[in-house]
Design a protein around this motif. Structure first.
Motif, short mmCIF file in Angstrom:
data_model
loop_
_atom_site.label_atom_id
_atom_site.label_comp_id
_atom_site.label_asym_id
_atom_site.label_seq_id
_atom_site.Cartn_x
_atom_site.Cartn_y
_atom_site.Cartn_z
N THR A 402 10.19 3.92 -5.79
CA THR A 402 9.83 4.75 -4.66
C THR A 402 10.87 5.84 -4.52
O THR A 402 12.07 5.56 -4.44
CB THR A 402 9.76 3.92 -3.36
OG1 THR A 402 8.72 2.95 -3.48
CG2 THR A 402 9.48 4.81 -2.16
N LEU A 532 1.37 7.06 -6.22
CA LEU A 532 1.01 7.26 -4.82
C LEU A 532 1.90 8.36 -4.24
O LEU A 532 3.13 8.31 -4.37
CB LEU A 532 1.20 5.96 -4.04
CG LEU A 532 0.78 5.93 -2.58
CD1 LEU A 532 -0.73 6.17 -2.45
CD2 LEU A 532 1.16 4.59 -1.94
N LEU A 553 2.22 0.44 4.00
CA LEU A 553 2.58 1.38 2.94
C LEU A 553 3.55 0.76 1.94
O LEU A 553 3.47 1.01 0.74
CB LEU A 553 3.20 2.65 3.55
CG LEU A 553 2.23 3.56 4.32
CD1 LEU A 553 2.99 4.69 4.99
CD2 LEU A 553 1.16 4.12 3.40
N SER A 557 2.61 0.12 -2.05
CA SER A 557 3.42 0.83 -3.04
C SER A 557 4.01 -0.11 -4.08
O SER A 557 4.56 0.37 -5.09
CB SER A 557 4.55 1.59 -2.33
OG SER A 557 5.44 0.68 -1.71
N ARG A 560 3.54 0.41 -7.90
CA ARG A 560 3.13 1.81 -8.08
C ARG A 560 4.35 2.71 -7.96
O ARG A 560 5.26 2.44 -7.19
CB ARG A 560 2.09 2.22 -7.04
CG ARG A 560 0.79 1.43 -7.12
CD ARG A 560 -0.21 1.95 -6.09
NE ARG A 560 -1.52 1.36 -6.26
CZ ARG A 560 -1.96 0.27 -5.63
NH1 ARG A 560 -1.16 -0.32 -4.75
NH2 ARG A 560 -3.16 -0.21 -5.84
N THR A 562 5.87 5.67 -6.32
CA THR A 562 5.54 6.28 -5.04
C THR A 562 6.49 7.43 -4.73
O THR A 562 7.71 7.29 -4.84
CB THR A 562 5.62 5.23 -3.90
OG1 THR A 562 4.78 4.12 -4.23
CG2 THR A 562 5.18 5.83 -2.58
#
Length: 615
Positions: A402, A532, A553, A557, A560, A562
């Motif tokens: 992220t 994302l 969220l 995530s 993924r 993000t």
């Protein structure tokens, strides 16, 4: 350069069958009109030559041995059916005229019916072509030019252009064919007089063309200003809350008055040319008629020609002139349609993104992302003559991480993330996904891997289920509900009157900002993206539901990659990497604690923006 209107009119050739039927109708109407006019000659003879019956007129005009055999045969036929009595013969001729008039009206009906059919089809085709071009145009073109002018071209200019088709195929074809029919009939009776009239008509046509050019120029400028006026109207009404709170009604009135006055000025230029063309042409036409009348008088009084023949020819020429008269206004209307057509054709010159049927052959697809994403010296400017808004941006993200992008407004965060789905194309540098340059892979395969939730939630007119399944219309209701639950939207959806079948109006009116944002998050979940992108996605969520939405969220995530444009400290702290941007450049990157220690700008952002947003 070829006239844009006539170039656009090629679309009419797609409807050859209907055009053929319309042409048959107008020809039938013209022939019936012309034949009806020829019956006026015996009527004038009967009225002016009291001693001759219609049989005597047929004998003189059609049964003369010098006439062709077909004319003599027609003469014998008429002798057998036309009564010899002068009054009955007159009534018989009036009935014949009525019959041909009825046939002409039938032909006109067929012509107009199929003309309107063709124009409606052409209008629909143009709307489809232009909308397809607009919806597939790159985002950069929308950002450069705005939407108001394009909407104006789509609504107003297409209507003006296709209205030109209707006038061309309807009024003009009817006027031209009837005028030619009357002219041919007059030519048959007295060709010398017709030649004089045709020379005069040619001079009038040259004058009309000059007026048409002036109207074309002024009309195009008026349409451009109309697009600007639509932009002011759109901004003022969409931002009505801001206008009123800032007591800016007067400013908006003045801003609108400027473009409104400019539109009026350009419109007046076109209207002046239109208003002047009619009286000038009519005045010249009166002078021309007087000149023709003097020529007729010369032939009758000096050369001893039959007055009945000249009166009949003159009557037919007047009928021809009356038929051609609408062409004066038609020429002006077509000039206006030509201005609109040039603006519509400009839209078809817009580039389109290579998706679907427009994608080049042989472009490889991008496999599902599972390794890394890298920005390498990416630079971008909106126009060649402007300074770059993103300069030399470089950073690398591992799959599943992220990343939070932070920076002041205008630092280039949203622009950088726009390179991932290729909403914008980098002019320098490249973006790599799993080592592959995104500019060299299928655009559709690239975007299928991504979901984007923006600060400005976009909902469309339709049901809640349709909005969640936007772009994936064949998804099952079970998957839609599961996505809504993941986005923490299921609970409030079930409280709406019809649940997932509840209809939303344009813009999602009736839902709170947080509810709309949760539907947008559910839409993103349903795509099952590998990447994302959250562009300040929690900014519209109320404080009461923020905790559960943030948790949702975080859950979606997992697994993924993000990217988050963050405005809250709680979001930034948990990011695997934070990218700090200023003036389109990356000035620092790393984790929260490290940046607090090493980056002055990041500390300032935490204290002034991120921390205050959380408090």
């Amino acid at each position: 350069m070829r006239d844009p209107f006539w170039k656009s009119a090629k679309v009419l050739l797609h409807y050859k069958k209907s055009l053929a039927i319309a042409a048959a109708g107008v020809l039938l109407s013209a022939v019936a009109f012309g034949v009806g006019l020829t019956t006026m000659l015996p009527l004038f003879h009967m009225l002016f030559q009291q001693g001759k019956s219609i049989h005597e007129l047929i004998q003189e005009g059609m049964l003369d041995p010098s006439r062709p055999a077909i004319v003599q045969n027609l003469g014998h036929f008429f002798m057998s059916i036309v009564p010899d009595d002068r009054f009955l013969a007159f009534v018989w001729l009036m009935v014949v005229i009525a019959v041909f008039s009825a046939v002409a009206f039938i032909g006109k009906y067929v012509h107009l019916r199929y003309t309107f059919t063709v124009v409606s089809h052409a209008s629909m085709r143009w709307r489809r072509r232009v909308f397809r071009r607009l919806i597939h145009a790159p985002v950069i073109d929308v950002l450069r030019e705005g939407t108001s002018d394009r909407i104006s071209r789509f609504l107003t200019d297409i209507w003006l252009m296709t209205n030109g088709y209707r006038l061309l195929l309807g009024k003009s074809m009817f006027a031209i064919t009837q005028g030619l029919a009357a002219l041919v009939a007059a030519m048959f009776i007295n060709w010398q007089l017709c030649i004089v009239v045709m020379v005069v008509a040619g001079l009038l046509a040259v004058l009309l063309r000059k007026f048409g050019k002036r109207i074309h120029r002024a009309s195009k400028k008026a349409l451009v200003v109309q697009g600007q006026m639509l932009g002011v109207l759109n901004e003022s009404l969409n931002g009505i809350r801001v206008v009123k709170v800032h007591d800016a009604e007067g400013y908006e009135r003045r801003r609108f008055a400027v473009v409104n006055r400019e539109h009026f000025t350009q419109e007046m230029k076109a209207r002046n040319a239109r208003a002047l063309s009619g009286p000038v042409v009519e005045m010249l036409a009166i002078i021309a008629v007087q000149a023709v009348a003097c020529i007729v008088a010369y032939f009758i009084y000096r050369l001893g020609h039959s007055p009945e023949e000249f009166m009949t020819a003159l009557f037919m020429l007047v009928a021809s002139a009356l038929s051609f008269r609408p062409i004066t206004a038609l020429h002006n209307d077509l000039a206006e349609a030509g201005a609109a057509a040039s603006r519509v054709m400009e839209l078809l010159d817009l580039p389109i993104e290579p998706t679907g049927a427009d994608a080049p052959d042989g472009i490889p697809s991008l496999a599902r992302h599972q390794k890394s994403i890298a920005f390498e010296n990416v630079t971008f400017r909106y126009r060649p003559n402007l300074e770059p808004v993103v300069r030399g941006v470089s950073f690398t993200v591992q799959a599943g991480q992220t990343v939070a992008l932070v920076g002041s407004n205008g630092s280039g965060k949203t622009t950088v993330l726009s390179f991932l789905p290729r909403l914008l194309e980098a002019q320098e540098g490249r973006v790599l996904i799993d080592g592959r340059d995104t500019s060299e892979v299928s655009l559709r395969s690239l975007r299928k891997q991504m979901s984007v939730v923006t600060q400005q939630t976009v909902l469309f007119e339709g049901t809640i289920a349709q909005n969640i399944a936007y772009g994936r219309r064949h998804e099952s209701m079970e998957k839609i509900i599961a996505a809504a639950k993941a986005g923490h939207a299921h609970h409030f959806i079930m409280q709406t009157p019809k649940g997932y079948d509840t209809l939303l109006t344009e813009g999602g009116v009736g839902l709170s900002g947080g509810q709309m944002q949760r539907i947008a998050i559910a839409r993103a979940v349903l795509r099952n993206p590998a990447i994302l992108i959250l562009d300040e996605a929690t900014s519209q969520i109320d404080s009461e539901s923020e905790a559960e939405i943030s948790k949702a969220l975080m859950e979606i995530s997992v697994g993924r990659t993000t990217f988050i444009i963050a405005h809250r400290l709680s979001t930034v702290i948990h990011a695997d990497m934070i990218v700090v941007m200023k003036d389109g450049q990356v000035i620092a990157q790393g984790k929260h604690q490290k940046l607090l220690e090493t980056c002055d700008m990041y500390r300032t952002l935490v204290n002034t923006q991120l921390f205050s947003a959380d408090s």
